[in-house]
Design an enzyme around this catalytic site. Structure first.
Site, PDB file in Angstrom:
ATOM      1  N   LEU A  68       0.908  -1.182   0.050  1.00 31.68           N
ATOM      2  CA  LEU A  68       0.162   0.044   0.196  1.00 31.68           C
ATOM      3  C   LEU A  68       0.836   1.226   0.037  1.00 31.68           C
ATOM      4  CD1 LEU A  68      -2.957  -0.851   2.362  1.00 31.68           C
ATOM      5  CD2 LEU A  68      -2.498  -1.576   0.019  1.00 31.68           C
TER       6      LEU A  68
ATOM      7  N   ASN B 141      -9.753  -4.141   9.495  1.00 35.83           N
ATOM      8  CA  ASN B 141     -10.739  -4.864  10.096  1.00 35.83           C
ATOM      9  C   ASN B 141     -10.651  -6.105  11.030  1.00 35.83           C
ATOM     10  OD1 ASN B 141     -10.881  -7.876   8.699  1.00 35.83           O
ATOM     11  ND2 ASN B 141      -9.741  -6.438   7.377  1.00 35.83           N
TER      12      ASN B 141
ATOM     13  N   TYR C 204      -2.281  -9.393  16.141  1.00 33.12           N
ATOM     14  CA  TYR C 204      -2.256  -8.336  14.887  1.00 33.12           C
ATOM     15  C   TYR C 204      -3.387  -7.424  15.137  1.00 33.12           C
ATOM     16  CZ  TYR C 204      -3.134  -6.351  10.365  1.00 33.12           C
ATOM     17  OH  TYR C 204      -3.195  -5.398   9.169  1.00 33.12           O
TER      18      TYR C 204
HETATM   19  P1  NAI Z   1       3.113  -4.638   3.805  1.00 36.44           P
HETATM   20  O1  NAI Z   1       3.635  -5.822   4.642  1.00 36.44           O
HETATM   21  O2  NAI Z   1       3.267  -4.836   2.390  1.00 36.44           O
HETATM   22  O3  NAI Z   1       4.065  -3.166   4.039  1.00 36.44           O
HETATM   23  C1  NAI Z   1       4.078  -3.037   5.609  1.00 36.44           C
HETATM   24  C2  NAI Z   1       5.447  -2.530   5.592  1.00 36.44           C
HETATM   25  O4  NAI Z   1       6.012  -2.228   6.863  1.00 36.44           O
HETATM   26  C3  NAI Z   1       6.515  -3.304   4.838  1.00 36.44           C
HETATM   27  O5  NAI Z   1       7.213  -2.631   3.558  1.00 36.44           O
HETATM   28  C4  NAI Z   1       7.561  -3.741   5.832  1.00 36.44           C
HETATM   29  O6  NAI Z   1       8.998  -3.566   5.526  1.00 36.44           O
HETATM   30  C5  NAI Z   1       7.327  -2.634   6.836  1.00 36.44           C
HETATM   31  N1  NAI Z   1       7.830  -2.664   8.105  1.00 36.44           N
HETATM   32  C6  NAI Z   1       7.713  -3.897   8.887  1.00 36.44           C
HETATM   33  N2  NAI Z   1       8.125  -3.949  10.053  1.00 36.44           N
HETATM   34  C7  NAI Z   1       8.895  -2.655   9.985  1.00 36.44           C
HETATM   35  C8  NAI Z   1       9.699  -2.001  11.221  1.00 36.44           C
HETATM   36  N3  NAI Z   1      10.081  -2.409  12.066  1.00 36.44           N
HETATM   37  N4  NAI Z   1      10.208  -0.772  10.683  1.00 36.44           N
HETATM   38  C9  NAI Z   1       9.865  -0.151   9.464  1.00 36.44           C
HETATM   39  N5  NAI Z   1       9.176  -0.724   8.718  1.00 36.44           N
HETATM   40  C10 NAI Z   1       8.729  -2.012   8.780  1.00 36.44           C
HETATM   41  O7  NAI Z   1       1.521  -4.207   4.109  1.00 36.44           O
HETATM   42  P2  NAI Z   1       0.349  -3.508   3.373  1.00 36.44           P
HETATM   43  O8  NAI Z   1      -0.523  -4.557   2.580  1.00 36.44           O
HETATM   44  O9  NAI Z   1       1.397  -2.506   2.396  1.00 36.44           O
HETATM   45  O10 NAI Z   1      -0.295  -3.017   4.672  1.00 36.44           O
HETATM   46  C11 NAI Z   1       0.160  -1.648   5.033  1.00 36.44           C
HETATM   47  C12 NAI Z   1      -0.527  -1.117   6.261  1.00 36.44           C
HETATM   48  O11 NAI Z   1      -2.019  -1.442   5.955  1.00 36.44           O
HETATM   49  C13 NAI Z   1      -0.307  -2.150   7.448  1.00 36.44           C
HETATM   50  O12 NAI Z   1      -0.008  -1.588   8.642  1.00 36.44           O
HETATM   51  C14 NAI Z   1      -1.476  -3.025   7.419  1.00 36.44           C
HETATM   52  O13 NAI Z   1      -1.460  -3.573   8.822  1.00 36.44           O
HETATM   53  C15 NAI Z   1      -2.700  -2.299   7.121  1.00 36.44           C
HETATM   54  N6  NAI Z   1      -3.345  -2.941   6.293  1.00 36.44           N
HETATM   55  C16 NAI Z   1      -3.703  -3.528   5.158  1.00 36.44           C
HETATM   56  C17 NAI Z   1      -4.515  -4.149   4.625  1.00 36.44           C
HETATM   57  C18 NAI Z   1      -4.337  -4.541   3.119  1.00 36.44           C
HETATM   58  O14 NAI Z   1      -5.758  -5.106   2.580  1.00 36.44           O
HETATM   59  N7  NAI Z   1      -3.375  -4.663   2.606  1.00 36.44           N
HETATM   60  C19 NAI Z   1      -5.829  -4.388   5.288  1.00 36.44           C
HETATM   61  C20 NAI Z   1      -5.672  -3.658   6.581  1.00 36.44           C
HETATM   62  C21 NAI Z   1      -4.861  -3.047   7.054  1.00 36.44           C
HETATM   63  C1  15L Z   2      -5.218  -7.104   6.844  1.00 37.17           C
HETATM   64  O1  15L Z   2      -5.270  -6.448   7.961  1.00 37.17           O
HETATM   65  C2  15L Z   2      -4.014  -7.763   6.098  1.00 37.17           C
HETATM   66  O2  15L Z   2      -2.988  -6.404   6.330  1.00 37.17           O
HETATM   67  C3  15L Z   2      -4.301  -7.909   4.558  1.00 37.17           C
HETATM   68  O3  15L Z   2      -2.957  -8.746   4.128  1.00 37.17           O
HETATM   69  C4  15L Z   2      -5.623  -8.764   4.416  1.00 37.17           C
HETATM   70  O4  15L Z   2      -5.532  -9.839   5.287  1.00 37.17           O
HETATM   71  C5  15L Z   2      -6.732  -7.966   5.168  1.00 37.17           C
HETATM   72  O5  15L Z   2      -6.663  -7.498   6.382  1.00 37.17           O
HETATM   73  C6  15L Z   2      -7.971  -8.720   4.891  1.00 37.17           C
HETATM   74  O6  15L Z   2      -8.878  -8.928   5.930  1.00 37.17           O
HETATM   75  O7  15L Z   2      -8.521  -9.295   3.922  1.00 37.17           O
END
Ligand code: NAI
Ligand code: 15L
Length: 269
Positions: free
Chosen positions: A16, A113, A137
């Site tokens: 994202l 969610n 989480y």
């Molecule tokens: P992602 O795993 O691709 O990105 C998370 C980033 O955080 C990674 O690039 C990782 O290197 C970095 N990271 C992890 N540990 C770290 C640390 N100690 N210090 C600095 N950076 C660190 O996840 P994504 O899908 O891009 O999600 C981004 C955010 O959105 C997350 O917080 C996730 O929980 C939240 N989210 C995403 C959803 C989705 O559908 N993709 C759904 C709900 C929430």
């Molecule tokens: C999240 O919080 C995660 O970051 C993502 O990888 C998906 O699992 C998403 O929720 C989901 O519920 O589909």
């Protein structure tokens, strides 16, 4: 008019983070990107990248200097053991809020969610519903939202807690007909989170305009955000794509609720 302050984006190298970088850079925003992993794309013109661990409080404070908004997307992003979640998602979140307090910056928090994942799919939730985390989480996301409340009540730090559903290029199963958030809707939401006059401590359901949504009232009107996309056109191909697991199908959090599930009878309604 004075230059708008830079935006700090954590998790910039993640799925994202890369989408937001591209979207906001195209609108001319000055971006301060950070992640523990290298940034994999060419750096946009008005962007800088600093490699940083969210566990390093001094580095977080330094990097946030002069920023007006912190888009906090970094950290553990899936179901992981408690010890993995602890550093980035709890301690790191605290450093982000301390930085926001010092800079008088607004925090936009990528909540999930999974902070409410143990609500039944038959429920329609408003933004003031009870937290029902489905994993450590999800619990860390509830903690993040409550941190926002603490810093608003005690310090007047504004935050938007975006309970993201499933943000990916396309929905891929029946549950995502309810939870899907398109990339363009994510970017437009981030833009509104930055530009909105005042947010207080707000909650937004991070989902597109899906007829099957589990979610209702939130602060979108205050932000001026309207999602444009919808998972509805995918219903024909995805409605039958179920897991076959009754726990997964019962709860909004889906697969996260069933992992290490040890109840022998379902919880009462
Ligand atoms: P992602 O795993 O691709 O990105 C998370 C980033 O955080 C990674 O690039 C990782 O290197 C970095 N990271 C992890 N540990 C770290 C640390 N100690 N210090 C600095 N950076 C660190 O996840 P994504 O899908 O891009 O999600 C981004 C955010 O959105 C997350 O917080 C996730 O929980 C939240 N989210 C995403 C959803 C989705 O559908 N993709 C759904 C709900 C929430
Ligand atoms: C999240 O919080 C995660 O970051 C993502 O990888 C998906 O699992 C998403 O929720 C989901 O519920 O589909």
């Amino acid at each position: 008019m004075s230059q708008p302050k830079p935006i700090l984006l954590t998790g910039a190298s993640g799925a994202l983070g890369r989408v937001i970088t591209k979207g906001l850079a195209a609108q001319g925003w000055t971006l301060r990107l950070t992640d523990i992993a290298p940034f994999p794309d060419p750096l946009p013109a008005e962007a800088s990248f600093t490699r940083m661990d969210l566990n390093d409080g001094v580095a977080v404070l330094r990097l946030a200097e002069g920023c007006g908004t912190i888009l906090h997307f970094g950290g553990i992003s899936v179901d992981q053991p408690f010890e993995e979640v602890l550093g980035p998602n709890l301690r790191g979140l605290y450093y982000i809020y301390e930085a926001a307090r010092r800079e008088r910056a607004r925090v936009v928090f990528a909540s999930s969610n999974h902070s409410i994942g143990f609500h039944e799919r038959s429920e329609k939730l408003d933004d003031d519903c009870r937290f029902r985390p489905d994993s450590y989480y999800g619990l860390s996301k509830a903690y993040g939202e409550l941190m926002g409340q603490l810093y608003w009540d005690k310090h007047g730090v504004e935050s938007v807690n975006v309970r993201i559903g499933s943000c990916l290029p396309e929905p891929v199963d029946a549950r995502m007909l309810a939870t899907w958030l398109s990339y363009p809707d994510l970017v437009s939401l981030m833009e509104r989170c930055v530009l909105a006059e005042a947010t207080g401590c707000a909650v937004i359901w991070g989902a597109s305009n899906n007829a099957r949504s589990f979610w209702g009232k939130d602060a979108r009107e205050k932000l001026g955000w309207t999602p444009r996309d919808s998972a509805d056109p995918y219903a024909g191909q995805l409605a039958g794509k179920l897991s076959g697991n009754p726990v997964i199908e019962r709860y909004q959090g889906g697969a996260y609720t069933a992992r290490e599930y040890s109840r022998t009878s379902p919880s009462p309604k």
